[in-house]
Design an enzyme around this catalytic site. Structure first.
Site, PDB file in Angstrom:
ATOM      1  CG  LEU A 121       1.221  -0.148   7.424  1.00 42.04           C
ATOM      2  CD1 LEU A 121       2.749   0.102   6.769  1.00 42.04           C
ATOM      3  CD2 LEU A 121       0.829   1.425   7.556  1.00 42.04           C
TER       4      LEU A 121
ATOM      5  N   GLY B  92       0.965  -1.351   0.350  1.00 38.10           N
ATOM      6  CA  GLY B  92       0.344  -0.080   0.141  1.00 38.10           C
ATOM      7  C   GLY B  92       0.570   0.966  -0.098  1.00 38.10           C
ATOM      8  CG  PHE B  93       0.021   5.881   0.303  1.00 38.89           C
ATOM      9  CD1 PHE B  93       1.176   7.060   0.070  1.00 38.89           C
ATOM     10  CD2 PHE B  93      -0.358   6.606   1.165  1.00 38.89           C
ATOM     11  CE1 PHE B  93       1.660   7.720   0.580  1.00 38.89           C
ATOM     12  CE2 PHE B  93       0.231   7.958   2.009  1.00 38.89           C
ATOM     13  CZ  PHE B  93       1.449   8.770   1.475  1.00 38.89           C
TER      14      PHE B  93
ATOM     15  CB  THR C 166      -6.733  -0.910  -1.044  1.00 37.46           C
ATOM     16  OG1 THR C 166      -5.964  -0.862  -0.128  1.00 37.46           O
ATOM     17  CG2 THR C 166      -8.174  -0.952  -1.079  1.00 37.46           C
ATOM     18  N   GLY C 167      -3.381  -2.478  -1.752  1.00 35.30           N
ATOM     19  CA  GLY C 167      -2.303  -2.419  -2.976  1.00 35.30           C
ATOM     20  C   GLY C 167      -1.754  -2.540  -3.974  1.00 35.30           C
TER      21      GLY C 167
ATOM     22  CB  THR D  46      -0.680   9.792   5.138  1.00 34.71           C
ATOM     23  OG1 THR D  46       0.145  11.149   7.001  1.00 34.71           O
ATOM     24  CG2 THR D  46       1.528  10.212   4.736  1.00 34.71           C
TER      25      THR D  46
ATOM     26  CE1 TYR E 128      -9.186   3.051   8.146  1.00 36.07           C
ATOM     27  CE2 TYR E 128      -9.593   5.174   8.316  1.00 36.07           C
ATOM     28  CZ  TYR E 128      -8.601   4.192   8.369  1.00 36.07           C
ATOM     29  OH  TYR E 128      -7.518   4.320   8.395  1.00 36.07           O
TER      30      TYR E 128
ATOM     31  CB  ALA F 166      -0.810   2.016  10.588  1.00 32.11           C
TER      32      ALA F 166
ATOM     33  CG  ASN G   5      -5.676  -8.699   0.459  1.00 34.37           C
ATOM     34  OD1 ASN G   5      -5.883  -7.728   0.515  1.00 34.37           O
ATOM     35  ND2 ASN G   5      -7.037  -8.600   1.409  1.00 34.37           N
TER      36      ASN G   5
END
Ligand code: UDP
Length: 317
Positions: A73, A11-12, A36-37, A175, A145, A114, A33
């Site tokens: 994360l 991810g980011f 979203t990465g 961020t 979330y 995180a 997985n």
């Protein structure tokens, strides 16, 4: 050299943190997985002998070997993504976190969670210190979330209290920077893409709501310090940049930097969108000796340069 497991490594923040730790000579085991990465984020680490990657969903499995550190994360983090993956978001922040905590327990690894400024919801206290309990709508759309991360914090503290697991919790505020997916849906990638491709900039509400933006290199440094410092077992620390800006100000600044026309399209404000957000980072300054160094204008310039390359390359393909 230390061995670290990074869940959500593609991810980011995972990608930026992987680069930082490999540069320090650490051995990095990355899992993701790809919900979203992105595989392309980690492609450039593949030839590094200290980098190992496995496609893995932490709700189902974790690598069973000894790590010195475990960093979690793994979670959708943008409203667009967690609203489209509501149950997955809740599961990765509950079952997924529990699986990583069991691994930390088994091998006596230090665990860094995180978490997020979203645990403060739409805050009634400004700026937000770690002692503030938040103002979250438990049945609103964002609750998948917000409550997911609140659960993740609660289970992390339960392992700390009842099992003696060495844990630390970072509450990460907004961020931005390279490797945030251009389609992530958050303000900086959206505005960057729109301004760079001549589309109207989508301002939700009247644009007076605020956020405080931290450049990713500062964030990664803060996470590293929170991970390696001793005697921080069980600590919860805000990480973010207190430089507060309105959404409209962000749009204006991006247009000014790129020297493009201020073409704005006003859309309805999403439900429960927090009106103001700004971290109180007194604790990070005191316990970590950390504060953000990159000015918003400088970080934006670097980020816009990165997005312009990404967009150019994707059109060239
Ligand atoms: N926002 C906006 N236009 C966009 C994307 C976001 O006006 O295209 C606003 C959004 O309503 C919020 C702020 O920018 O007030 C930050 O949103 P983001 O999704 O980046 O993160 P959040 O802090 O809400 O999780």
């Amino acid at each position: 050299m230390p061995k670290v497991l990074i869940a959500g490594g593609a991810g980011f923040i995972g990608t930026n943190l992987t680069e930082y730790l490999l540069n320090k000579g650490w051995e990095v085991f990355s899992i993701d997985n790809f919900s979203t990465g992105k595989p392309e984020n980690i492609k450039r680490f593949m030839h590094d002998p200290n980098f190992h990657f496995e496609e893995m969903d932490i709700c189902k499995d974790v690598p069973h070997h000894k790590f010195d550190y475990i960093i979690n994360l793994a979670s959708p983090a943008s409203p667009k993504k967690y609203l489209s993956l509501p149950v997955e978001t809740m599961m990765v922040n509950s079952v997924g976190v529990m699986n990583l905590l069991n691994l930390a327990d088994e091998y006596k690894a230090r665990f860094l969670l995180a978490s997020t400024s979203e645990v403060y919801g739409d805050p009634t206290l400004h700026p937000q210190p770690e002692t503030y309990w938040g103002n979250v709508n438990p049945v609103g759309p964002r609750s998948v979330y917000d409550e997911g991360k609140r659960f993740a914090e609660a289970i992390t503290m339960a392992y700390h209290r009842y099992n003696g697991t060495d844990v630390r919790i970072a509450r990460i505020f907004n961020t931005y920077g390279p490797y945030m997916d251009v389609e992530d849906g958050r303000i900086i990638p959206n505005f960057a893409y729109q301004a760079l491709t001549g589309k109207p900039i989508t301002i939700y509400g009247d644009g007076s709501q605020t956020r405080s933006f931290c450049y990713v290199s500062d964030m990664v440094e803060g996470l590293y310090l929170l991970l390696i410092k001793d005697n921080l077992d069980g600590e919860v620390i805000n990480l973010g940049n207190p430089d507060e800006r309105s959404v409209k100000e962000v749009a204006d600044l991006i247009c000014d930097i790129l020297n493009v026309e201020k073409n704005y399209k006003y859309l309805p404000l999403p439900q429960d969108d927090p009106k103001r957000r700004k971290p109180d980072i007194t604790k990070a300054k005191t316990l970590l000796g950390w504060y953000p160094k990159v000015k918003f204008e400088d970080g934006l310039r670097r980020t816009l340069k990165w997005y312009s390359e990404i967009i150019k390359n994707s059109y060239a393909r």
